[in-house]
Design a protein around this motif. Sequence first.
Motif, short mmCIF file in Angstrom:
data_model
loop_
_atom_site.label_atom_id
_atom_site.label_comp_id
_atom_site.label_asym_id
_atom_site.label_seq_id
_atom_site.Cartn_x
_atom_site.Cartn_y
_atom_site.Cartn_z
N LYS A 116 -0.44 -4.50 70.07
CA LYS A 116 -1.53 -3.57 70.41
C LYS A 116 -0.99 -2.22 70.84
CE LYS A 116 -5.92 -3.34 72.76
NZ LYS A 116 -6.93 -4.08 73.47
N LYS B 212 -10.86 3.80 67.95
CA LYS B 212 -11.71 2.74 67.38
C LYS B 212 -11.04 2.04 66.21
CE LYS B 212 -16.04 4.93 68.66
NZ LYS B 212 -17.25 5.58 68.16
N LEU B 213 -10.28 2.80 65.42
CA LEU B 213 -9.58 2.19 64.30
C LEU B 213 -8.56 1.18 64.80
CD1 LEU B 213 -8.90 2.02 61.27
CD2 LEU B 213 -7.28 3.87 61.63
N LYS C 287 -7.86 -6.51 51.03
CA LYS C 287 -7.24 -7.09 52.21
C LYS C 287 -6.78 -8.51 51.89
CE LYS C 287 -9.01 -6.13 56.28
NZ LYS C 287 -8.09 -5.17 56.85
N ASP D 178 -9.17 1.22 57.57
CA ASP D 178 -8.54 -0.09 57.80
C ASP D 178 -8.16 -0.67 56.45
OD1 ASP D 178 -7.80 -2.64 58.43
OD2 ASP D 178 -9.74 -3.27 59.22
N ALA E 186 -8.69 -0.55 67.53
CA ALA E 186 -9.43 -1.73 68.02
C ALA E 186 -9.85 -2.61 66.85
CB ALA E 186 -10.64 -1.29 68.83
N ASP E 187 -10.28 -1.99 65.74
CA ASP E 187 -10.65 -2.76 64.56
C ASP E 187 -9.43 -3.45 63.94
OD1 ASP E 187 -13.28 -2.05 64.83
OD2 ASP E 187 -13.19 -0.42 63.36
N LEU E 188 -8.30 -2.75 63.90
CA LEU E 188 -7.08 -3.33 63.34
C LEU E 188 -6.61 -4.51 64.18
CD1 LEU E 188 -5.11 -0.06 62.52
CD2 LEU E 188 -6.22 -1.57 60.89
N LYS F 185 -13.55 1.67 52.42
CA LYS F 185 -13.83 0.27 52.73
C LYS F 185 -14.10 -0.56 51.47
CE LYS F 185 -15.88 -1.80 56.75
NZ LYS F 185 -16.87 -1.70 57.81
N ARG G 254 -8.33 -6.62 65.76
CA ARG G 254 -9.15 -7.81 65.49
C ARG G 254 -8.66 -8.58 64.26
NH1 ARG G 254 -13.40 -4.07 66.28
NH2 ARG G 254 -13.93 -4.05 68.49
N ASN G 255 -7.80 -7.96 63.44
CA ASN G 255 -7.25 -8.63 62.26
C ASN G 255 -6.01 -9.44 62.58
OD1 ASN G 255 -9.26 -7.44 60.71
ND2 ASN G 255 -7.98 -5.68 60.21
N ASN H 269 -4.87 -9.02 57.08
CA ASN H 269 -5.10 -9.91 58.21
C ASN H 269 -3.82 -10.69 58.44
OD1 ASN H 269 -8.02 -9.45 58.60
ND2 ASN H 269 -8.14 -10.27 56.53
#
Length: 151
Positions: A111, A118-119, A18, A54, A121-123, A13, A125-126, A58
């Motif tokens: 999607k 979980k990864l 990004k 991640d 779901a985080d991706l 991280k 959101r970008n 974005n």
Amino acid sequence: MDTLSYKTVSANKATVTKEWVHVDAEGQTLGRLSSVVAKLLRGKHKPNFTPHVDCGDNVIVTNAEKINLTGKKWDSKEYIRHTGYPGGQKSLTAAELFEKNPERIIEKSVKGMLPKNKLGADLFRNLKVYAGSEHDHTAQKPKTINLNDLK
């Protein structure tokens, strides 16, 4: 021979850079656009790609209302959901979903191409999808990518 020079470097991280990327969906085919956007979100285009981090960008997608579907998919492609009650299965065709919310078609397509954890779901959101050509992220100074040049 010094074996330390061959050590694989994993991104985390703190070391990931990004960026903000803008993609125009006007005249693009849904699946081809979605696969490129999923690749950008995941970070597979970067040399320091790490599967469990991640490290993607974005992504802003505009002009979702001008997307194309090939063949008879506007009428035959169905999006199925379930209310949770017995006999509660509902379905919409691509044309009905597009009329209701054009951004949702691109979101559902991308999607489905991301990891189911979980990864993923985080991706997801970008990803920011807008029906028109205007978006709220001009302050981030997104770099525009032309999908026709990537082929």
